[in-house]
Design a protein around this motif. Sequence first.
Motif, PDB file in Angstrom:
ATOM      1  N   CYS A  11       0.937  -1.215   0.493  1.00 10.15           N
ATOM      2  CA  CYS A  11      -0.003   0.113   0.123  1.00 10.15           C
ATOM      3  C   CYS A  11       1.004   1.680  -0.232  1.00 10.15           C
ATOM      4  O   CYS A  11       1.523   1.368   0.896  1.00 10.15           O
ATOM      5  N   CYS A  14       0.491   3.001   3.381  1.00  9.36           N
ATOM      6  CA  CYS A  14       0.818   2.763   4.922  1.00  9.36           C
ATOM      7  C   CYS A  14       1.363   0.924   4.423  1.00  9.36           C
ATOM      8  O   CYS A  14       1.950   0.790   6.082  1.00  9.36           O
ATOM      9  N   CYS A  38      -6.099  -2.769   0.589  1.00  8.97           N
ATOM     10  CA  CYS A  38      -4.583  -2.730   1.732  1.00  8.97           C
ATOM     11  C   CYS A  38      -5.878  -3.598   2.731  1.00  8.97           C
ATOM     12  O   CYS A  38      -6.438  -3.085   3.820  1.00  8.97           O
ATOM     13  N   CYS A  41      -5.200  -1.092   5.923  1.00  2.00           N
ATOM     14  CA  CYS A  41      -5.978   0.492   6.518  1.00  2.00           C
ATOM     15  C   CYS A  41      -7.243   0.058   5.005  1.00  2.00           C
ATOM     16  O   CYS A  41      -7.728   1.730   4.871  1.00  2.00           O
TER      17      CYS A  41
HETATM   18 ZN   LIG Z   1      -2.690   0.932   2.820  1.00  2.14          ZN
END
Ligand SMILES: [Zn+2]
Length: 340
Positions: A11, A14, A38, A41
Amino acid sequence: MKQSLLQYLTCPSCAGPILLSSTAKSEGPEVLEGELSCASCSKVFPVVRGIPRFANLSQLESDKAATAANFGWSWQHFSHHDDRYAEQFLGWIAPVQPEFFAGKLVLEGGCGKGRHTQLAANWGARDVIGIDLSDAVETAFAATRHLPNAHIVQADIYQLPFARIFDYAFSVGVLHHLPDPLGGFASLAAKVKPGGHLSAWVYGAENNQWIIRFVNPLREHVTSRMPSRLLFHLAKAPTALMYLASKLLYGPLNRSEGGRSIAQHLFYNEYMEFVSGFNWREQHNIVFDHLVAPTAFYISGEEFQEWWQDIHATEVVIGWRNKNSWRGFGRIKSLPETSA
Ligand SMILES: [Zn+2]
Ligand SMILES: C[S@@+](CC[C@H](N)C(=O)[O-])C[C@H]1O[C@@H](n2cnc3c(N)ncnc32)[C@H](O)[C@@H]1O
């Protein structure tokens, strides 16, 4: 998007792992439509027409959006292949040779129509991932989808959806078009694993004062702002001058024994000699490419050296290409040995 790309994606927000939706539609080995998400997140990234889309063009800053729009148009209209691309690419990434790619995991920052992604895949990269911000990815995907080890991803070089996993990353003709060239360079370098390698090629400031003084104002205020279709036709005028000069003067003089000593004194000789080997289509592409870019920095040799120091690269080899641009190759510092 090949299923095998999934193992490399993380991702961009994050760094969490990326999962592919179970409802994705595939055609042979390619996932053509689907959703990546993801696991940490929950951000989602669509796969559209076979390409994972980590950049949302409608949410870009205006300078990046203009660059993406213009280059997207450019590579979708100059989608041709030229036999000299391999030689040209090797000139931009020297001292790297085709054998260097064998077995390596490779990242290309700003792949345009995918001509170099394709070469890297054919030269034996384990996998090569070409990323680009613009719709050029459509052309790049079409040019590389038959290669099992080539992947195209739409992403911003500043927010790459990968961890630090690559053996080699390269970027050719892209960094000088970014709002912050050094930031883009550092972002790419940050995806190379310790001990891996990096190549970059940028426009030089030296010998390009005539472009900086006379062409840049025209490019910034006029040509990069006009409709691309109009520029496509207008660019034929300067292309005709370059084509005639390169084919009738620079090429023949540089190829003849006696002519070489005269050619050496001609304006921009090294570059014009190189360009003389290209046909009309490619020369038109080169001229259009220069005039269409909303942002272009001309980097001095000193500044380019500093980029490599900034990322703490080692074994750096910097070269002066055609006396108008800089290429660099270096090693990303290995991590210090830790005692067990
Ligand atoms: Zn993420
Ligand atoms: C002059 S083209 C070079 C393309 C390719 N490297 C080649 O030599 O064929 C510059 C490319 O950089 C891409 N680019 C510009 N800004 C970018 C960004 N922020 N992230 C990723 N790519 C970007 C453009 O879309 C364009 O395809």
